[in-house]
Enzyme design. Structure first.
Site, PDB file in Angstrom:
ATOM      1  N   ALA A  69       0.849  -1.194   0.000  1.00  0.00           N
ATOM      2  CA  ALA A  69       0.000   0.000   0.000  1.00  0.00           C
ATOM      3  C   ALA A  69       0.883   1.242   0.000  1.00  0.00           C
ATOM      4  O   ALA A  69       2.068   1.168   0.324  1.00  0.00           O
ATOM      5  CB  ALA A  69      -0.885  -0.012   1.239  1.00  0.00           C
ATOM      6  N   GLY A 117      -0.250  -5.508   0.358  1.00  0.00           N
ATOM      7  CA  GLY A 117      -1.331  -5.492  -0.627  1.00  0.00           C
ATOM      8  C   GLY A 117      -0.906  -6.105  -1.955  1.00  0.00           C
ATOM      9  O   GLY A 117      -1.717  -6.682  -2.680  1.00  0.00           O
ATOM     10  N   GLU A 120      -1.360  -9.644  -1.462  1.00  0.00           N
ATOM     11  CA  GLU A 120      -2.784  -9.954  -1.267  1.00  0.00           C
ATOM     12  C   GLU A 120      -3.528 -10.044  -2.602  1.00  0.00           C
ATOM     13  O   GLU A 120      -4.421 -10.873  -2.765  1.00  0.00           O
ATOM     14  CB  GLU A 120      -3.429  -8.922  -0.331  1.00  0.00           C
ATOM     15  CG  GLU A 120      -2.957  -9.131   1.114  1.00  0.00           C
ATOM     16  CD  GLU A 120      -3.426  -8.039   2.053  1.00  0.00           C
ATOM     17  OE1 GLU A 120      -2.994  -6.885   1.863  1.00  0.00           O
ATOM     18  OE2 GLU A 120      -4.219  -8.328   2.953  1.00  0.00           O
ATOM     19  N   GLU A 140       2.785  -6.371   7.268  1.00  0.00           N
ATOM     20  CA  GLU A 140       1.999  -5.300   7.907  1.00  0.00           C
ATOM     21  C   GLU A 140       2.285  -5.139   9.399  1.00  0.00           C
ATOM     22  O   GLU A 140       2.213  -4.034   9.930  1.00  0.00           O
ATOM     23  CB  GLU A 140       0.502  -5.546   7.702  1.00  0.00           C
ATOM     24  CG  GLU A 140       0.007  -5.292   6.294  1.00  0.00           C
ATOM     25  CD  GLU A 140       0.242  -6.439   5.324  1.00  0.00           C
ATOM     26  OE1 GLU A 140       0.921  -7.418   5.699  1.00  0.00           O
ATOM     27  OE2 GLU A 140      -0.251  -6.354   4.189  1.00  0.00           O
ATOM     28  N   VAL A 403      42.393   4.842  20.395  1.00  0.00           N
ATOM     29  CA  VAL A 403      41.853   5.088  21.731  1.00  0.00           C
ATOM     30  C   VAL A 403      41.269   6.496  21.904  1.00  0.00           C
ATOM     31  O   VAL A 403      41.709   7.443  21.254  1.00  0.00           O
ATOM     32  CB  VAL A 403      42.942   4.851  22.812  1.00  0.00           C
ATOM     33  CG1 VAL A 403      43.161   3.365  23.013  1.00  0.00           C
ATOM     34  CG2 VAL A 403      44.228   5.554  22.447  1.00  0.00           C
TER      35      VAL A 403
HETATM   36  N1  LIG Z   1      33.762   0.715  22.089  1.00  0.00           N
HETATM   37  C1  LIG Z   1      32.662   1.405  21.849  1.00  0.00           C
HETATM   38  O1  LIG Z   1      31.562   1.052  22.284  1.00  0.00           O
HETATM   39  C2  LIG Z   1      32.720   2.623  20.973  1.00  0.00           C
HETATM   40  C3  LIG Z   1      31.567   3.087  20.338  1.00  0.00           C
HETATM   41  C4  LIG Z   1      31.645   4.183  19.486  1.00  0.00           C
HETATM   42  C5  LIG Z   1      32.849   4.828  19.314  1.00  0.00           C
HETATM   43  N2  LIG Z   1      33.967   4.374  19.982  1.00  0.00           N
HETATM   44  C6  LIG Z   1      35.215   5.085  19.759  1.00  0.00           C
HETATM   45  O2  LIG Z   1      36.037   4.331  18.867  1.00  0.00           O
HETATM   46  C7  LIG Z   1      37.416   4.545  19.176  1.00  0.00           C
HETATM   47  C8  LIG Z   1      38.077   3.201  19.400  1.00  0.00           C
HETATM   48  O3  LIG Z   1      37.452   2.540  20.479  1.00  0.00           O
HETATM   49  P1  LIG Z   1      37.585   0.979  20.732  1.00  0.00           P
HETATM   50  O4  LIG Z   1      36.580   0.646  21.724  1.00  0.00           O
HETATM   51  O5  LIG Z   1      37.628   0.280  19.433  1.00  0.00           O
HETATM   52  O6  LIG Z   1      39.034   0.917  21.402  1.00  0.00           O
HETATM   53  P2  LIG Z   1      40.026  -0.302  21.538  1.00  0.00           P
HETATM   54  O7  LIG Z   1      40.847  -0.020  22.717  1.00  0.00           O
HETATM   55  O8  LIG Z   1      39.313  -1.588  21.436  1.00  0.00           O
HETATM   56  O9  LIG Z   1      40.935  -0.199  20.239  1.00  0.00           O
HETATM   57  C9  LIG Z   1      41.827   0.818  19.991  1.00  0.00           C
HETATM   58  C10 LIG Z   1      42.888   0.253  19.047  1.00  0.00           C
HETATM   59  O10 LIG Z   1      43.671   1.335  18.586  1.00  0.00           O
HETATM   60  C11 LIG Z   1      45.002   0.899  18.492  1.00  0.00           C
HETATM   61  N3  LIG Z   1      45.871   2.064  18.439  1.00  0.00           N
HETATM   62  C12 LIG Z   1      46.273   2.858  19.445  1.00  0.00           C
HETATM   63  N4  LIG Z   1      47.067   3.831  18.940  1.00  0.00           N
HETATM   64  C13 LIG Z   1      47.135   3.648  17.601  1.00  0.00           C
HETATM   65  C14 LIG Z   1      47.813   4.306  16.550  1.00  0.00           C
HETATM   66  N5  LIG Z   1      48.605   5.335  16.780  1.00  0.00           N
HETATM   67  N6  LIG Z   1      47.636   3.850  15.293  1.00  0.00           N
HETATM   68  C15 LIG Z   1      46.864   2.781  15.048  1.00  0.00           C
HETATM   69  N7  LIG Z   1      46.255   2.098  16.033  1.00  0.00           N
HETATM   70  C16 LIG Z   1      46.367   2.530  17.278  1.00  0.00           C
HETATM   71  C17 LIG Z   1      45.184  -0.005  19.690  1.00  0.00           C
HETATM   72  O11 LIG Z   1      46.301  -0.872  19.537  1.00  0.00           O
HETATM   73  C18 LIG Z   1      43.850  -0.736  19.714  1.00  0.00           C
HETATM   74  O12 LIG Z   1      43.925  -1.927  18.954  1.00  0.00           O
HETATM   75  C19 LIG Z   1      37.428   5.473  20.367  1.00  0.00           C
HETATM   76  O13 LIG Z   1      37.562   6.784  19.918  1.00  0.00           O
HETATM   77  C20 LIG Z   1      36.052   5.266  20.995  1.00  0.00           C
HETATM   78  O14 LIG Z   1      35.617   6.366  21.726  1.00  0.00           O
HETATM   79  C21 LIG Z   1      33.916   3.285  20.778  1.00  0.00           C
END
Ligand SMILES: NC(=O)c1ccc[n+]([C@@H]2O[C@H](COP(=O)([O-])OP(=O)(O)OC[C@H]3O[C@@H](n4cnc5c(N)ncnc54)[C@H](O)[C@@H]3O)[C@@H](O)[C@H]2O)c1
Length: 718
Positions: A69, A117, A120, A140, A403
């Site tokens: 629909a 639909g 149907e 639906e 990180v």
């Molecule tokens: N985990 C979550 O739920 C989530 C959700 C959304 C966004 N984020 C964001 O994503 C980013 C990563 O988070 P994560 O949870 O994957 O972290 P994590 O700690 O699992 O991974 C980070 C990775 O980055 C690597 N690293 C560090 N320095 C580096 C460099 N100079 N070059 C390349 N690699 C490098 C580390 O060795 C590690 O493997 C952060 O900014 C976090 O805020 C995380």
């Protein structure tokens, strides 16, 4: 030509066969809008009046058959009450009955999607031939509705009550093999042979070789079930369906009820019963929200496609920095959806972990038969693990996922900018740090922006695309195009701490912290919010996000918005953090975590958390459910309104979809703005004012007060 309209036409082929061809002008798909319904009625007039028609073949002039629909017509009709709803449904019910009652046999050639639909009308035909790429189904319930053009009447008469109830209550699309096994279609053939096969079948029916009349009789008669069989079928199905759907989604049970109440009577009576159930569903808040959500989803999809068109080039090659939880997930998703990606880390361990995760996800798909081992190999080959920047000069987009530390990110972003080409777009997956701040050391800030994925990347649909002050439109267009290619829902927002989703999530957590501080039991709060519709309550959610991550993000938010989010007390999450209880990741947070039989973490209550909290919270007391909901939701809703007013997000629709796709806001409520509209802003302001002494997070904005006074709503159609 027997009939020529703007949505369909009827022409006579050889041997007295009339071909009724659906081809809605000016649209890419066929749908049952009012025009199509009117023209179908006129086309049936023409067929009925014509001499020499021996059989009717239904076909489509598009790549789909009929997708369903026209949902944009629902809002107006539904708000007109039961009569308006019945009016929308009656004409096409009449059409399908007339098709079914023609004095000649009918066959449909289902070349592509035949949903709702669209399916149907196929069920109204005597025979159904399906192309091997087509899909059929009655989805639906996903809109909070049930089939309203005979789906709950004809499908159980064709495939049996059990299969019909299962198909309709789940609302899933069915592939040709499943449709054939269920006898929902009579044959499956390659698409290029479809019309021939359908014509042949029709010829056999015309020649009397196939007894189409007895098939019709079955569809028009009661279903031959005795009372015991019926009791068994409906009692267990209803209980199961009700439990699966939950009380907030009444339509799957209504669909089974329609089958149950209609099985003992003939078609016309059963159609009346179906209409009663349809009208009941169409008037629920759930249907209103889910229909609104569908339209919002289309709207955000259009915006995202619009951005994609503006991109200077297609995304052919990508790179991700950091192979952790997020980097690994991004690499997997990119490769799975076809974009080769370099995955760089500074540690081999990180890379191993990222690849292991991708392997695990792909193996699961292979185990479930959704992917062949060869395809799995292809996907893995698209991920290129690396410890160096070799080849970064060729990538179109880099996603930084190292990180969450501004200093580390500054260094990494500056470094990678020196390795990529002048036009490469660099996106950060930061969850909280301002994009403008991250852009500071960059020579080409116009090529930089945020691309915020949610965890786990392969499951969570949302990607927030964050525009910094200097970000160019082209950078946004490229990143939205990349998100589209990855199968994600991209929503473009403006820069601020936490962007849109985390900016409103932390006020919600603050509401939780204050409740616990004032003596609420965190488990009780979780239960109330889960009943309200959230997939998990706030304490459980914190555990899943990671208490350490949450506490860190809370600090960033407090620095960004000290007047509202600055902390004045030790929050429950701080207490957990200090005690080393980081949540699911180390098996203890607000709850303890044990492995269940399938190896998944299962939460179990523990006294330890209560003991730790005791010195920091008031004596335990019971809170009314409404007070819990209000104290949790008011900060989130007022912060979202601020985001809209500040232009962080462009529209209520985008804001609502972001929260549904990003953090699982209950879909049956349609989103926060839809929820505010449903309770009325004047009521909301009164609600918020009751908690004024809890601080700034409980202050509605001036604009909200103004809107409340004028009786305005966020969505126009309310
Ligand atoms: N985990 C979550 O739920 C989530 C959700 C959304 C966004 N984020 C964001 O994503 C980013 C990563 O988070 P994560 O949870 O994957 O972290 P994590 O700690 O699992 O991974 C980070 C990775 O980055 C690597 N690293 C560090 N320095 C580096 C460099 N100079 N070059 C390349 N690699 C490098 C580390 O060795 C590690 O493997 C952060 O900014 C976090 O805020 C995380």
């Amino acid at each position: 030509m027997l009939f020529s309209g703007k949505a369909l036409s009827v022409q006579m082929l050889d041997n007295g066969i009339a071909e009724l061809n659906f081809d809605l002008q000016g649209e890419s798909v066929n749908k049952f809008n009012r025009l199509t319904v009117t023209e179908l009625s006129q086309a049936l007039d023409a067929i009925e009046a014509a001499d020499g028609v021996k059989g009717v073949l239904l076909t489509s002039g598009k790549g789909v058959f009929i997708v369903g629909a026209d949902i944009t017509e629902f809002g107006g009709a539904f708000s007109a009450g039961p009569e308006g709803i019945a009016d929308l449904m009656n004409k096409n019910n009449e059409n399908i009955n007339r098709l079914e009652d023609l004095p000649v046999p009918t066959v449909v050639a289902i070349n592509g999607y035949a949903l709702g639909g669209g399916f149907e009308v196929c069920l109204g035909c005597d025979y159904r031939v399906m192309g091997d790429q087509a899909k059929v189904g009655l989805p639906e319930v996903k809109l909070g509705l049930i089939p309203g053009w005979g789906g709950t009447v004809r499908l159980p008469r064709i495939v049996g009550v059990d299969v019909a109830a299962e198909w309709i209550a789940a609302g899933k699309e069915q592939r040709p093999d499943a449709a054939l096994t269920a006898h929902a279609v009579d044959a499956v053939v390659p698409t290029d042979k479809l019309k021939d096969a359908a014509l042949k079948l029709l010829g056999r029916a015309i020649d009397g070789e196939l007894d189409y009349q007895s098939r019709r009789e079955i569809k028009k008669s009661p279903i031959p079930l005795n009372d015991t069989e019926a009791l068994m079928a409906f009692f267990t199905t209803k209980a199961f369906v009700g439990q699966q759907a939950g009380k907030n989604y009444p339509s799957p049970v209504a669909a089974v009820t329609s089958i149950e109440q209609g099985y003992k009577v003939g078609r016309d009576e059963a159609l009346k019963i179906e209409q009663e159930q349809f009208i009941f569903c169409a008037q629920t808040g759930t249907a209103k929200s889910l229909v609104g959500l569908f339209l919002n989803d289309q709207a955000i999809g259009k915006v995202a496609k619009g951005w994609e068109k503006k991109a200077d080039k297609k995304i052919e090659r990508a790179a991700v920095l950091g192979a952790g939880i997020m980097g690994g997930g991004i690499a997997y998703q990119s490769a799975y959806k076809g974009t080769p990606i370099k995955m760089k880390d500074i540690a081999q361990d990180g890379i191993d972990l990222g690849l292991k995760e991708a392997n695990k996800l792909l193996s699961k798909l292979v185990d479930r038969g959704r992917l062949t081992p060869a395809k799995m190999g292809e996907v893995l080959n698209r991920i290129e693990p690396t410890l160096s920047y070799d080849g970064f000069g060729d990538v179109d987009v880099v996603v930084e996922a190292v990180v969450e530390n501004p200093k580390v990110k500054h260094a990494v972003l500056k470094e990678v900018e020196g390795k990529v080409s002048e036009d490469t777009v660099i996106a950060s997956n930061t969850s909280t740090i301002s994009i403008d701040h991250l852009a500071e050391p960059l020579a080409r800030p116009e090529n930089f922006l945020g691309m915020h994925f949610f965890n786990p990347v392969h499951k969570m649909p949302l990607v927030e695309v964050i525009r910094g002050e200097k970000t160019s439109d082209n950078a946004i267009a490229r990143v939205v195009a990349y998100a589209n290619k990855m199968g994600k829902k991209a929503i473009v927002v403006r820069d601020c701490p936490g962007f849109l989703v985390n900016r409103v999530l932390f006020p919600y957590f603050a509401g939780f912290a204050m409740l616990v501080r004032d003596g609420a039991d965190f488990q009780a709060v979780d239960k109330v919010m889960e009943r309200w519709g959230w997939p998990m309550g706030p304490a459980y959610l914190m555990d899943v996000v990671g208490i350490d991550t949450g506490v860190h993000a809370e600090k960033v938010m407090a620095e960004g918005f000290p007047e509202r989010m600055g902390k004045t007390f030790t929050a429950a999450s701080d207490v957990m953090y200090e005690a080393g209880r980081y949540g699911q990741k180390n098996d203890k947070g607000f709850y303890n975590y044990e492995e269940d039989k399938k190896g998944r973490p299962k939460k179990v209550a523990t006294e330890e958390s209560y003991e730790l909290l005791k010195p920091h919270v008031a004596d335990r007391r019971d809170f009314e459910k409404d007070e819990v909901i209000e104290r949790m939701m008011v900060p989130m809703a007022t912060e979202l309104a601020r985001c809209l007013e500040e232009g962080i997000v462009d529209s209520p629709a985008e804001a609502d979809m972001a929260l549904i796709y990003g953090i699982g806001f209950p879909p049956f409520r349609g989103g926060i703005f839809a929820w505010l509209d449903s309770i009325g802003l004047d009521e909301f302001v009164k609600m918020a004012d009751k908690y004024a002494d809890l601080g700034e997070l409980y202050q509605p904005t001036e604009r909200m007060r103004e809107m409340a006074a004028k009786g305005e709503t966020y969505y126009k159609s309310n």
